[in-house]
Enzyme design. Structure first.
Site, mmCIF file in Angstrom:
data_model
loop_
_atom_site.group_PDB
_atom_site.id
_atom_site.type_symbol
_atom_site.label_atom_id
_atom_site.label_comp_id
_atom_site.label_asym_id
_atom_site.label_seq_id
_atom_site.Cartn_x
_atom_site.Cartn_y
_atom_site.Cartn_z
ATOM 1 N N ASN A 9 65.424 22.592 82.237
ATOM 2 C CA ASN A 9 65.461 24.018 81.890
ATOM 3 C C ASN A 9 64.371 24.741 82.673
ATOM 4 O O ASN A 9 63.189 24.629 82.353
ATOM 5 C CB ASN A 9 65.250 24.185 80.378
ATOM 6 C CG ASN A 9 65.238 25.652 79.971
ATOM 7 O OD1 ASN A 9 65.682 26.520 80.729
ATOM 8 N ND2 ASN A 9 64.733 25.929 78.775
ATOM 9 N N LYS A 11 63.860 27.889 82.791
ATOM 10 C CA LYS A 11 63.427 29.133 82.123
ATOM 11 C C LYS A 11 63.412 30.289 83.136
ATOM 12 O O LYS A 11 64.243 30.321 84.039
ATOM 13 C CB LYS A 11 62.069 28.946 81.446
ATOM 14 C CG LYS A 11 62.027 27.699 80.566
ATOM 15 C CD LYS A 11 60.801 27.637 79.698
ATOM 16 C CE LYS A 11 60.772 26.302 78.986
ATOM 17 N NZ LYS A 11 59.839 26.268 77.869
ATOM 18 N N HIS A 89 67.820 28.786 72.157
ATOM 19 C CA HIS A 89 66.480 28.281 72.489
ATOM 20 C C HIS A 89 65.444 29.049 71.660
ATOM 21 O O HIS A 89 65.569 30.263 71.452
ATOM 22 C CB HIS A 89 66.213 28.447 73.989
ATOM 23 C CG HIS A 89 65.026 27.656 74.456
ATOM 24 N ND1 HIS A 89 63.734 28.059 74.213
ATOM 25 C CD2 HIS A 89 64.940 26.480 75.128
ATOM 26 C CE1 HIS A 89 62.900 27.165 74.722
ATOM 27 N NE2 HIS A 89 63.603 26.191 75.277
ATOM 28 N N GLU A 91 62.655 30.178 72.356
ATOM 29 C CA GLU A 91 62.045 31.317 73.059
ATOM 30 C C GLU A 91 62.931 32.556 72.955
ATOM 31 O O GLU A 91 62.438 33.688 72.921
ATOM 32 C CB GLU A 91 61.767 30.936 74.522
ATOM 33 C CG GLU A 91 60.631 29.921 74.608
ATOM 34 C CD GLU A 91 60.564 29.149 75.907
ATOM 35 O OE1 GLU A 91 61.331 29.440 76.841
ATOM 36 O OE2 GLU A 91 59.729 28.218 75.973
ATOM 37 N N GLU A 138 64.108 20.732 69.208
ATOM 38 C CA GLU A 138 62.883 21.052 69.951
ATOM 39 C C GLU A 138 61.845 21.675 69.011
ATOM 40 O O GLU A 138 61.893 22.887 68.766
ATOM 41 C CB GLU A 138 63.191 22.056 71.056
ATOM 42 C CG GLU A 138 64.219 21.588 72.064
ATOM 43 C CD GLU A 138 64.079 22.358 73.362
ATOM 44 O OE1 GLU A 138 63.709 21.743 74.360
ATOM 45 O OE2 GLU A 138 64.289 23.588 73.354
ATOM 46 N N GLY A 144 56.085 23.115 75.728
ATOM 47 C CA GLY A 144 55.086 23.606 76.681
ATOM 48 C C GLY A 144 53.641 23.331 76.304
ATOM 49 O O GLY A 144 52.726 23.838 76.947
ATOM 50 N N SER A 175 57.650 18.900 75.735
ATOM 51 C CA SER A 175 56.615 18.164 76.477
ATOM 52 C C SER A 175 57.047 16.750 76.868
ATOM 53 O O SER A 175 56.256 15.803 76.779
ATOM 54 C CB SER A 175 55.297 18.147 75.688
ATOM 55 O OG SER A 175 54.801 19.467 75.541
HETATM 56 C C1 PEP Z 1 62.078 23.600 76.888
HETATM 57 O O1 PEP Z 1 62.121 24.378 77.811
HETATM 58 O O2 PEP Z 1 62.959 23.633 76.047
HETATM 59 C C2 PEP Z 1 61.001 22.625 76.817
HETATM 60 C C3 PEP Z 1 61.143 21.595 76.039
HETATM 61 O O3 PEP Z 1 59.890 22.841 77.598
HETATM 62 P P1 PEP Z 1 58.709 21.790 77.931
HETATM 63 O O4 PEP Z 1 59.371 20.537 78.432
HETATM 64 O O5 PEP Z 1 57.897 22.474 78.958
HETATM 65 O O6 PEP Z 1 57.969 21.522 76.656
#
Ligand code: PEP
Length: 215
Positions: A9, A11, A89, A91, A138, A144, A175
């Site tokens: 992803n 983003k 998501h 975010e 998640e 992140g 992460s």
């Molecule tokens: C994500 O974008 O859903 C995500 C898990 O990001 P990261 O791997 O940076 O934690």
């Protein structure tokens, strides 16, 4: 070894020139995992034309069909370029006020256009529309932050989630790195990982895929 979903992803990152250089470094990895690249709308046409081998996904879709919805990208438009879309998501829920009703509309639009849906939740009790194809768990604190969740705890949550919503494919996200991917992939209820930060670097993402393949 079971084939897994390894989902990148990006983003809101990368220009066309940057995506081009990522592709240059991203030589087709070995193994039979399904690798899906979730790119910004502005890069989808370029990636579609440039590399037919990659499975492409959008990161969002309009809750509406075609029409007077200025700024929106609808599911039919996406279907020309991608097979998948991420919906829900954390975010988007946090920054754009996306509610369960809006997310349900997005899933309906995506499915009616023939797209497959990766639906994200940050808690096992969250609502998941029944038409989603994959659920991605998640935890917000892990996204992140460099602080991934304990893989055994994630496994238990994903197992219960899959059982409750009757969707057979469950991913972990938060992460994930080349160093810890194997510990997630090895868990029986975890069918793959959703990767944000590490996927921006082609070499690191390739390393993550390689480490997932030997786990
Ligand atoms: C994500 O974008 O859903 C995500 C898990 O990001 P990261 O791997 O940076 O934690």
């Amino acid at each position: 070894m079971k084939s897994r979903f390894l989902v990148a992803n990006w983003k809101s990152n990368k220009t066309i020139a940057e995506a081009d250089s990522w592709l240059e470094s991203f030589k087709s990895p070995a193994g039979d995992h399904t690798i899906i690249l979730c790119a910004p709308f502005t890069l989808l046409h370029f990636l579609h034309e440039r590399n037919r081998a990659l499975v492409l996904s959008a990161q969002d879709v309009s809750p509406f069909g075609q029409g007077s919805y200025t700024g929106e990208i609808n599911a039919q438009q996406l279907k020309e370029l991608v097979d998948w879309v991420i919906i829900g998501h954390s975010e988007r829920r946090a920054n754009f006020g996306e509610t369960d009703d809006i997310l349900k509309q997005k899933v309906l639009q995506a499915k009616s256009a023939g797209l497959r849906v990766i639906f994200c939740v940050s808690d096992e009790r969250e609502t998941v529309p029944e038409d989603a194809d994959i659920v991605a768990y998640e935890p917000v604190s892990a996204i992140g932050s460099g602080q991934s969740e304990d893989p055994r705890a994630s496994n238990e949550i994903i197992a219960r989630l899959k059982e409750r919503i009757k969707i057979p494919i469950g991913l972990y996200g938060g992460s994930v790195t080349p160093d810890n991917v194997a510990s997630f992939i090895r868990q029986p209820a975890i069918d793959g990982v959703l990767v944000g930060g590490v996927s921006l670097d082609a070499a690191k993402f390739l390393q993550l895929i390689e480490n997932a393949s030997i786990s």
